[in-house]
Write a protein that holds these residues in place. Structure first.
Motif, PDB file in Angstrom:
ATOM      1  N   PRO A 102       0.835  -1.215   0.000  1.00 15.10           N
ATOM      2  CA  PRO A 102       0.000   0.000   0.000  1.00 15.10           C
ATOM      3  C   PRO A 102       0.862   1.254   0.000  1.00 15.10           C
ATOM      4  N   SER A 103       0.447   2.262  -0.731  1.00 17.67           N
ATOM      5  CA  SER A 103       1.155   3.538  -0.674  1.00 17.67           C
ATOM      6  C   SER A 103       0.877   4.211   0.661  1.00 17.67           C
ATOM      7  N   PRO A 104       1.855   4.908   1.220  1.00 15.26           N
ATOM      8  CA  PRO A 104       1.652   5.580   2.511  1.00 15.26           C
ATOM      9  C   PRO A 104       0.500   6.574   2.447  1.00 15.26           C
ATOM     10  N   SER A 105      -0.189   6.697   3.540  1.00 12.80           N
ATOM     11  CA  SER A 105      -1.343   7.603   3.590  1.00 12.80           C
ATOM     12  C   SER A 105      -0.921   9.046   3.819  1.00 12.80           C
ATOM     13  N   ILE A 106       0.317   9.263   4.215  1.00 13.90           N
ATOM     14  CA  ILE A 106       0.806  10.628   4.439  1.00 13.90           C
ATOM     15  C   ILE A 106       2.123  10.828   3.701  1.00 13.90           C
ATOM     16  N   SER A 107       2.391  12.054   3.344  1.00 19.73           N
ATOM     17  CA  SER A 107       3.685  12.402   2.753  1.00 19.73           C
ATOM     18  C   SER A 107       4.379  13.497   3.550  1.00 19.73           C
ATOM     19  N   SER A 108       3.706  13.975   4.596  1.00 23.48           N
ATOM     20  CA  SER A 108       4.283  15.024   5.433  1.00 23.48           C
ATOM     21  C   SER A 108       3.594  15.005   6.791  1.00 23.48           C
ATOM     22  N   PHE A 109       4.164  15.748   7.737  1.00 19.12           N
ATOM     23  CA  PHE A 109       3.545  15.905   9.048  1.00 19.12           C
ATOM     24  C   PHE A 109       3.921  17.282   9.572  1.00 19.12           C
ATOM     25  N   ASP A 110       3.150  17.768  10.513  1.00 17.25           N
ATOM     26  CA  ASP A 110       3.337  19.121  11.033  1.00 17.25           C
ATOM     27  C   ASP A 110       3.935  19.089  12.429  1.00 17.25           C
ATOM     28  N   ILE A 111       4.908  19.955  12.645  1.00 20.52           N
ATOM     29  CA  ILE A 111       5.459  20.200  13.973  1.00 20.52           C
ATOM     30  C   ILE A 111       5.219  21.676  14.261  1.00 20.52           C
ATOM     31  N   GLY A 112       4.156  21.951  14.993  1.00 18.78           N
ATOM     32  CA  GLY A 112       3.757  23.340  15.200  1.00 18.78           C
ATOM     33  C   GLY A 112       3.395  23.965  13.857  1.00 18.78           C
TER      34      GLY A 112
ATOM     35  N   ASN B  95      10.583   8.622  -2.587  1.00 18.27           N
ATOM     36  CA  ASN B  95       9.644   8.501  -3.705  1.00 18.27           C
ATOM     37  C   ASN B  95       8.419   7.683  -3.316  1.00 18.27           C
ATOM     38  N   PHE B  96       8.615   6.695  -2.463  1.00 17.62           N
ATOM     39  CA  PHE B  96       7.517   5.858  -1.975  1.00 17.62           C
ATOM     40  C   PHE B  96       6.468   6.711  -1.268  1.00 17.62           C
ATOM     41  N   PHE B  97       6.903   7.635  -0.437  1.00 16.72           N
ATOM     42  CA  PHE B  97       5.969   8.484   0.297  1.00 16.72           C
ATOM     43  C   PHE B  97       5.296   9.507  -0.613  1.00 16.72           C
ATOM     44  N   ASN B  98       5.924   9.829  -1.722  1.00 12.90           N
ATOM     45  CA  ASN B  98       5.324  10.763  -2.679  1.00 12.90           C
ATOM     46  C   ASN B  98       4.478  10.060  -3.738  1.00 12.90           C
ATOM     47  N   HIS B  99       4.322   8.733  -3.602  1.00 15.58           N
ATOM     48  CA  HIS B  99       3.505   7.950  -4.545  1.00 15.58           C
ATOM     49  C   HIS B  99       4.008   8.117  -5.975  1.00 15.58           C
ATOM     50  N   GLU B 100       5.298   7.912  -6.174  1.00 15.27           N
ATOM     51  CA  GLU B 100       5.891   8.089  -7.491  1.00 15.27           C
ATOM     52  C   GLU B 100       6.952   7.031  -7.735  1.00 15.27           C
ATOM     53  N   LEU B 101       7.456   7.008  -8.946  1.00 16.57           N
ATOM     54  CA  LEU B 101       8.458   6.049  -9.395  1.00 16.57           C
ATOM     55  C   LEU B 101       7.925   4.614  -9.345  1.00 16.57           C
ATOM     56  N   TYR B 102       6.913   4.364 -10.178  1.00 15.06           N
ATOM     57  CA  TYR B 102       6.385   3.016 -10.329  1.00 15.06           C
ATOM     58  C   TYR B 102       6.326   2.681 -11.808  1.00 15.06           C
ATOM     59  N   GLY B 103       6.187   1.386 -12.088  1.00 15.00           N
ATOM     60  CA  GLY B 103       6.266   0.927 -13.469  1.00 15.00           C
ATOM     61  C   GLY B 103       4.965   0.363 -13.984  1.00 15.00           C
ATOM     62  N   ALA B 104       5.067  -0.608 -14.869  1.00 15.88           N
ATOM     63  CA  ALA B 104       3.914  -1.163 -15.563  1.00 15.88           C
ATOM     64  C   ALA B 104       2.998  -1.934 -14.601  1.00 15.88           C
ATOM     65  N   PRO B 105       1.747  -2.136 -14.973  1.00 21.61           N
ATOM     66  CA  PRO B 105       0.840  -2.952 -14.148  1.00 21.61           C
ATOM     67  C   PRO B 105       1.399  -4.353 -13.931  1.00 21.61           C
ATOM     68  N   THR B 106       1.115  -4.905 -12.777  1.00 18.07           N
ATOM     69  CA  THR B 106       1.617  -6.228 -12.445  1.00 18.07           C
ATOM     70  C   THR B 106       0.623  -6.977 -11.570  1.00 18.07           C
ATOM     71  N   THR B 107       0.710  -8.296 -11.579  1.00 18.74           N
ATOM     72  CA  THR B 107      -0.087  -9.127 -10.672  1.00 18.74           C
ATOM     73  C   THR B 107       0.810  -9.770  -9.606  1.00 18.74           C
ATOM     74  N   LEU B 108       2.060  -9.348  -9.546  1.00 20.03           N
ATOM     75  CA  LEU B 108       2.972  -9.870  -8.536  1.00 20.03           C
ATOM     76  C   LEU B 108       2.491  -9.490  -7.134  1.00 20.03           C
ATOM     77  N   PRO B 109       2.741 -10.333  -6.147  1.00 16.95           N
ATOM     78  CA  PRO B 109       2.243 -10.053  -4.794  1.00 16.95           C
ATOM     79  C   PRO B 109       2.841  -8.814  -4.155  1.00 16.95           C
ATOM     80  N   TRP B 110       3.926  -8.299  -4.717  1.00 15.32           N
ATOM     81  CA  TRP B 110       4.494  -7.063  -4.173  1.00 15.32           C
ATOM     82  C   TRP B 110       4.150  -5.849  -5.052  1.00 15.32           C
ATOM     83  N   GLY B 111       3.082  -5.952  -5.810  1.00 10.55           N
ATOM     84  CA  GLY B 111       2.645  -4.820  -6.615  1.00 10.55           C
ATOM     85  C   GLY B 111       2.299  -3.620  -5.743  1.00 10.55           C
ATOM     86  N   LEU B 112       2.551  -2.443  -6.275  1.00 11.35           N
ATOM     87  CA  LEU B 112       2.348  -1.203  -5.518  1.00 11.35           C
ATOM     88  C   LEU B 112       0.952  -0.642  -5.774  1.00 11.35           C
TER      89      LEU B 112
END
Length: 295
Positions: free
Chosen positions: A10-20, A147-164
């Motif tokens: 699963p792609s992360p649900s957040i890409s940033s967080f706030d400190i004050g 890049n994972f947290f920004n939901h980027e750098l992915y490739g072609a569709p796949t049915t592999l169990p580690w698909g993003l």
């Protein structure tokens, strides 16, 4: 009972967080972590070869900012329609924390900064580059995690169990594909490839061969260029520049790999013996308190 249980990343649900009032982007944290680790490892390696403590940090002050500017410039130039269109917010050209740092631009411009820093420090650029090589691969691995947290750098569709998993509302989600489509996690592949390169360089090659005089740098160029050329063939995000029927990044990755081979062969012929000093002149090593080239 015998059915294959399908899983995915699963792609992360957040890409940033706030400190004050401060918003911290995880992509930026990953980049900074990589820089810190690369600086530490390079400093340790260069000091073991006669470098003065703190020397790498002095060189990094030139390398890092110039490299970031170059990486962003390369990305913007090769993706102009992402930033220049009617109604576009041109300030976003500067928003590095949102993603978009091209490693080839960072390498080119960062090398210029490193060369300046090395000249000021009085050491050979190739000696510094050899010390930097594994740290640079580690830094790139951490950057790909960003890049994972920004939901980027992915490739072609796949049915592999580690698909993003990528949400269909993502601007880069390919048109015509149904929601729930999984994609090749190229960020993960590159993280693994770079980490393998570090292990191979540190625990195999440098223990068996004389990888000085720029040969460790040559390995880095060959290893990264080869892996990047393959991964570019799997990417779906469009590019606006092609050469010889290939994406411009594929062309450059192949050129980088070839440059690595040429550097290794040429330096092996020019410098078959051990590197006796990292300094440009024997006097510079004496001033720095390191062993002289004549020692």
């Amino acid at each position: 009972m015998n059915a294959l249980v399908h899983s995915s990343i699963p792609s992360p649900s957040i890409s940033s967080f706030d400190i004050g009032p401060l918003r911290v982007h995880i992509y930026a944290l990953c980049i900074l972590t990589g820089i810190v680790i690369a600086t530490w490892l390079s400093s340790k390696r260069l000091s073991s070869r006669g470098g003065k403590p703190g020397m790498v940090l002095d060189i990094a002050m030139w390398t890092v900012p110039i490299g970031i500017v170059g990486g962003r410039l390369y990305h913007v130039v090769t993706h102009p329609t992402d930033y220049f269109f009617p109604g576009a917010d041109l300030w976003k050209v500067l928003f590095v924390w949102e993603g978009g740092l091209a490693i080839f631009g960072s390498i080119l411009f960062g090398s210029i900064g490193a060369y300046i820093g090395c000249r000021r420090a009085g050491i050979r650029f190739l000696s510094f580059a050899d010390a930097l090589a594994p740290g640079l691969l580690l830094a790139q691995a951490f950057g790909r995690f960003g890049n994972f947290f920004n939901h980027e750098l992915y490739g072609a569709p796949t049915t592999l169990p580690w698909g993003l998993e990528i949400e269909p509302t993502n601007a880069a989600f390919p048109a015509g594909l149904p929601a729930g489509t999984l994609f090749q996690p190229l960020f993960l592949y590159e993280m693994i490839w770079n980490t393998l390169g570090v292990l191979l360089l540190l625990f195999v090659l440098e223990r068996r061969f004389n990888l000085r005089w720029g040969k460790a740098l040559g390995f880095y160029l060959l290893w990264y260029g080869t892996g990047r050329a393959f991964l570019e063939s799997l990417r779906l995000d469009p590019t606006e520049f092609y050469f010889l029927g290939l994406k411009i990044n594929t062309d450059i990755a192949l050129l980088v790999a070839v440059a690595g081979i040429v550097l290794i062969i040429s330096q092996a012929r020019r410098h078959p013996g051990p590197e006796t000093s990292i300094y440009l002149t024997p006097q510079a090593s004496v001033v720095a308190g390191a062993p002289s080239a004549e020692a």
